[in-house]
Design a protein around this motif. Structure first.
Motif, PDB file in Angstrom:
ATOM      1  N   ARG A   1       0.850  -1.188   0.000  1.00  0.00           N
ATOM      2  CA  ARG A   1       0.000   0.000   0.000  1.00  0.00           C
ATOM      3  C   ARG A   1       0.889   1.243   0.000  1.00  0.00           C
ATOM      4  O   ARG A   1       2.093   1.136  -0.255  1.00  0.00           O
ATOM      5  CB  ARG A   1      -0.894  -0.005   1.246  1.00  0.00           C
TER       6      ARG A   1
ATOM      7  N   GLU B   1      -1.131   4.257   4.575  1.00  0.00           N
ATOM      8  CA  GLU B   1      -1.768   3.059   5.154  1.00  0.00           C
ATOM      9  C   GLU B   1      -0.815   2.267   6.043  1.00  0.00           C
ATOM     10  O   GLU B   1      -1.212   1.259   6.625  1.00  0.00           O
ATOM     11  CB  GLU B   1      -2.278   2.126   4.041  1.00  0.00           C
TER      12      GLU B   1
ATOM     13  N   GLY C   1      -7.274   1.004  -4.721  1.00  0.00           N
ATOM     14  CA  GLY C   1      -8.659   0.958  -5.174  1.00  0.00           C
ATOM     15  C   GLY C   1      -9.609   1.360  -4.066  1.00  0.00           C
ATOM     16  O   GLY C   1      -9.300   2.232  -3.250  1.00  0.00           O
ATOM     17  N   GLU C   2     -10.740   0.707  -4.034  1.00  0.00           N
ATOM     18  CA  GLU C   2     -11.761   0.997  -3.020  1.00  0.00           C
ATOM     19  C   GLU C   2     -11.303   0.496  -1.650  1.00  0.00           C
ATOM     20  O   GLU C   2     -10.518  -0.447  -1.568  1.00  0.00           O
ATOM     21  CB  GLU C   2     -13.075   0.290  -3.387  1.00  0.00           C
ATOM     22  N   PRO C   3     -11.804   1.114  -0.553  1.00  0.00           N
ATOM     23  CA  PRO C   3     -11.435   0.638   0.786  1.00  0.00           C
ATOM     24  C   PRO C   3     -11.854  -0.833   0.996  1.00  0.00           C
ATOM     25  O   PRO C   3     -12.899  -1.254   0.485  1.00  0.00           O
ATOM     26  CB  PRO C   3     -12.218   1.552   1.726  1.00  0.00           C
ATOM     27  N   ASP C   4     -11.028  -1.589   1.714  1.00  0.00           N
ATOM     28  CA  ASP C   4     -11.356  -2.989   2.000  1.00  0.00           C
ATOM     29  C   ASP C   4     -11.929  -3.109   3.416  1.00  0.00           C
ATOM     30  O   ASP C   4     -12.270  -2.099   4.038  1.00  0.00           O
ATOM     31  CB  ASP C   4     -10.126  -3.883   1.809  1.00  0.00           C
ATOM     32  N   GLU C   5     -12.042  -4.337   3.913  1.00  0.00           N
ATOM     33  CA  GLU C   5     -12.672  -4.540   5.230  1.00  0.00           C
ATOM     34  C   GLU C   5     -11.895  -3.877   6.371  1.00  0.00           C
ATOM     35  O   GLU C   5     -12.457  -3.558   7.410  1.00  0.00           O
ATOM     36  CB  GLU C   5     -12.885  -6.045   5.504  1.00  0.00           C
TER      37      GLU C   5
ATOM     38  N   ARG D   1      -8.899   0.481   4.885  1.00  0.00           N
ATOM     39  CA  ARG D   1      -7.825   1.088   4.103  1.00  0.00           C
ATOM     40  C   ARG D   1      -8.068   0.773   2.625  1.00  0.00           C
ATOM     41  O   ARG D   1      -8.676  -0.239   2.297  1.00  0.00           O
ATOM     42  CB  ARG D   1      -6.477   0.524   4.556  1.00  0.00           C
ATOM     43  N   ARG D   2      -7.564   1.646   1.742  1.00  0.00           N
ATOM     44  CA  ARG D   2      -7.798   1.415   0.318  1.00  0.00           C
ATOM     45  C   ARG D   2      -7.052   0.168  -0.131  1.00  0.00           C
ATOM     46  O   ARG D   2      -5.883  -0.022   0.172  1.00  0.00           O
ATOM     47  CB  ARG D   2      -7.382   2.645  -0.479  1.00  0.00           C
ATOM     48  N   ARG D   3      -7.782  -0.653  -0.850  1.00  0.00           N
ATOM     49  CA  ARG D   3      -7.235  -1.951  -1.264  1.00  0.00           C
ATOM     50  C   ARG D   3      -6.195  -1.762  -2.385  1.00  0.00           C
ATOM     51  O   ARG D   3      -6.457  -1.075  -3.362  1.00  0.00           O
ATOM     52  CB  ARG D   3      -8.380  -2.823  -1.775  1.00  0.00           C
TER      53      ARG D   3
END
Lengths: 279, 462
Positions: free
Chosen positions: B312, B316, B362-366, B369-371
């Motif tokens: 990342r 992050e 990309g989009e935030p994960d579980e 934080r951004r994946r």
């Protein structure tokens, strides 16, 4: 605790210690090992439990003097104490309780084979054994192995006693003679175990090996002892040390065992230079 | 007015010097510095800082004593609730705990609470540590499994309450992650030894080289007369990436890398017997504090180039800002948004490179934080000869597998009540990384404290 109560020289540079370690002895089973440290600045080395006596509270360990730590260990005498003994570690061997099993011990590998042969013999398994060594002086634990085997073969690389050749040559001979084994257990130097599993592979006989890679903690914490078994990474200390030999990537395991050869030499030389006790 | 003054900087070893030694990087406050910093504290009537402390150190009170020059009194005040202040002062992430809540931080810099805590602990140690009073013996016996931060704290608190405590440690030296994991230059081992000795001075017995789950089981402990057991077994299992080449010679888990370096003192080889193979160019994969420790060890072990490879971006990274800055100052290179896909080996089975992919966010994960998402065709090879995997750790299953009735999470963490540490087994409590997965020293200590209080209540109601 940790006191050496008996010391025997089994062969030149191969020693047997019986040590007082009641907690470990009470839990020990065939196939397990301990990690030992002998001095404050010392490394942690794994040693196979060659025998154990819960009543006496003792463990038997057999080792070959090869590097600084094992040479220094060999200088200890009865009454001396090991600084640390921790265990029992590893998964106990899942031994058969019937049938006919060939036990093959190469060099100091006879020591880890012995408790397995002894347990199987007691459980009614027909144990056939091979003790292999470079030359006849290096054959160890012959009487002990004979006592738990219905047949005992000797093999020496130089032909000074018994079968002339490596252990795997003798295994091939027995298999070619039509002897049937339900399982084979081979323990010894990595190269010897590799040769044994390559020999038995075409015959399709299940062949177990007991790996002795470099370890640090012995509890699954560091991963120094990782080995590829059937495309999967296993930790010898907590998943082993016994594995299906036909699944083990021996070439990788052998390379990993040699990772520190230079430093091992440096350590030994530094120790000798300081009058450590080299012979 | 006070809010505008800057916090007193703590002297540190010059980066050029310190990468050649394992001595402590941060050198600590002088008395003058400590008093100046302490005078910045405005002594809030309703202090927020305490709420940020997992062990409830009475922060304004101890700082007031520092300001008055009563350093030993200050140390005593801290130790009322924190038995390991010299350690916490050094390794706690104060910036996300007490100092984050300091009111001065709203307009300027918060009071340097951690540095003051460290100062008072070191001052007390230098002038002789007082043995605190323990309650009269209760005749109750407790076994503590593991001598890391959770176990030491739990044992210390129970001993002060008058219970007879034995700690069982699997390794040959007590301290857990404080001794095998955190490097000398961040936490000198002499300090760990000092804190362990303090816990011993309370009457706690420590048995090293005893593995609960192997040498003895939890049920054996009850059979031996222990009436309660605390499991502070940590998160000791290393994670690997399961990429090709990971078992080549020269690939280490951070655990092995740090254990060889710290516990076994491989940096003093051959004076110490345990070797380590640190090459010329070392890649450490990961972005946490352990990764920072590993990469900074690599420099000190003689690497010409040491680098962090993290999938990342810097934002992050879970590592403390302070550790990240220390690493940068020391010349560590950062390959961010970079993910290894393969370790390349030479004909002898040694690492010769690390093949990586460039990533984008990309989009935030579980985790919120951004994946990181791989960029197609962005493969490149880092020229390295040593790789250290610092991807996190998980709890060791040795105890849970050998304790019937002890319930665990699917990922291996022991299930324990958050307020008391009570597990699914009567009389068995747990806390620290063994329950939460890898976290911080202070959270483990907080869990050890809560469990000690609950164990005390349990024992006294028996």
């Amino acid at each position: 605790m940790n006191e050496i109560v008996k010391k025997r020289t089994l062969a030149p540079s191969t020693k047997l210690y019986v040590v007082n370690a009641p907690l470990v002895a009470a839990k020990a089973q065939p196939g397990q090992f301990v990690i030992v440290r002998i001095s404050e600045n010392g490394e942690r080395i794994p040693l196979t439990i060659a025998d154990y006596d819960a009543d006496q509270g003792t463990l038997t360990m057999v080792f070959q003097e090869v590097g600084k730590t094992t040479k220094a260990l060999g200088l200890l005498e009865e009454g001396d104490r090991l600084l640390d003994i921790v265990g029992p570690l590893g998964v106990p061997a899942e031994l058969p309780t019937s049938g006919r099993v060939l036990c093959v011990g190469g060099g100091v590998g006879v020591a880890p084979i012995y408790p397995k042969a002894k347990a199987m013999h007691r459980n009614g398994v027909e144990v056939i054994s091979i003790i292999a060594a470079r030359t006849k002086e290096l054959i160890i634990l012959e009487e002990e192995m004979r006592a738990v085997s219905s047949e005992l073969y000797i093999a020496t690389d130089d032909g000074s006693r018994g079968f002339h050749g490596f252990a795997n040559g003798l295994i091939k001979k027995l298999l070619d003679e039509g002897q049937h084994f339900d399982e084979i257990i081979a323990v010894g130097p990595m190269l010897m175990m590799k040769a044994c599993v390559e020999t038995t592979r075409p015959y399709g006989v299940k062949t177990w090996v007991s790996l002795n890679p470099i370890m640090v903690d012995g509890t699954g914490m560091c991963g120094a002892c990782r080995v590829t078994v059937g495309k999967e990474t296993k930790f010898s200390c907590v998943d082993g040390p016994m594995f299906d030999g036909h699944q083990v990537d021996f070439d990788e395991a052998i390379r990993r065992c040699r990772m520190y050869l230079d430093q091992e030499r440096t350590a030994l030389e530094a120790w000798c230079a300081h009058g450590g006790g080299c012979r | 007015m006070t809010a505008k003054t800057k916090r007193v900087e703590m002297p540190r070893q010059d980066p050029k010097e310190r990468i050649r030694n394992f001595n402590e990087v941060a050198l600590g406050y002088t008395e003058e510095m400590a008093r100046t910093e302490a005078s910045r504290c405005i002594q809030c009537k309703k202090p927020s800082c305490i709420k940020g402390c997992p062990v409830n150190v009475q922060i304004p009170e101890f700082i007031k004593l520092v300001k008055e020059g009563d350093y030993r009194g200050a140390a005593k005040k801290v130790k009322e609730t924190n038995s390991l202040p010299a350690i916490c002062g050094r390794v706690c992430p104060q910036e996300t705990q007490c100092e984050q809540l300091c009111v001065l931080g709203k307009k300027g810099e918060p009071v340097a609470i951690g540095r003051l805590e460290r100062f008072v602990a070191d001052f007390e140690a230098a002038t002789g540590i007082d043995k605190p009073e323990c309650a009269p013996p209760t005749g109750k016996k407790v076994a503590v499994v593991g001598s890391g931060p959770a176990g030491l704290t739990c044992a210390g608190d129970l001993a002060r309450l008058g219970h007879q405590v034995t700690i069982f440690e699997a390794l040959h030296a007590p301290g857990g992650v404080l001794i095998y994991g955190i490097p000398e230059f961040r936490l000198p081992k002499a300090i760990v030894t000092r804190e362990v000795d303090y816990v011993k001075s309370l009457g706690v017995e420590i048995q090293t080289s005893v593995i609960i789950g192997r040498t003895l089981t939890v049920d054996d402990l009850f059979g031996m007369g222990y009436q309660a057991v605390f499991l502070g077994t940590g998160a000791g299992l290393p994670k690997f990436m399961s990429i090709p080449g990971e078992n080549l010679c020269g690939v280490y888990s951070a655990n092995e890398w740090l254990t060889r370096t710290n516990l076994m003192k491989a940096y003093l080889f051959p004076e110490y017997d345990t070797p380590i193979k640190c090459g010329k160019r070392v890649a450490v994969v990961g972005g946490g504090n352990v990764a920072m420790d590993a990469v900074r060890c690599a420099l000190r072990l003689g690497a010409e180039e040491a680098m962090i490879v993290y999938r990342r971006s810097e934002a992050e990274m879970p590592a403390r800002l302070e550790e990240l800055e220390n690493a940068k100052e020391e010349g560590v290179k950062f390959y961010l948004l970079t993910n290894p896909v393969r370790v390349l080996g030479d004909e002898k089975g040694w690492v010769k490179g690390l093949e990586c992919l460039k990533m984008e966010l990309g989009e935030p994960d579980e985790s919120g934080r951004r994946r990181p998402v791989p960029i197609k065709g962005s493969e490149f090879v880092l020229d390295v000869d040593t790789v250290v995997m610092a991807l996190g750790t998980s709890p060791n299953p040795i105890v849970s597998k050998t304790t019937p009735g002890l319930r665990t999470q699917p990922w291996g963490g022991i299930i324990a009540d958050e307020a008391t540490g009570l597990t699914s087994r009567r009389g068995v409590y747990a806390g620290g990384d063994a329950v939460t997965g890898a976290a911080t020293v202070i959270l483990a200590m907080g869990a050890g404290k809560k469990a000690a209080a609950a164990i005390h209540e349990y024992l006294m109601s028996m």
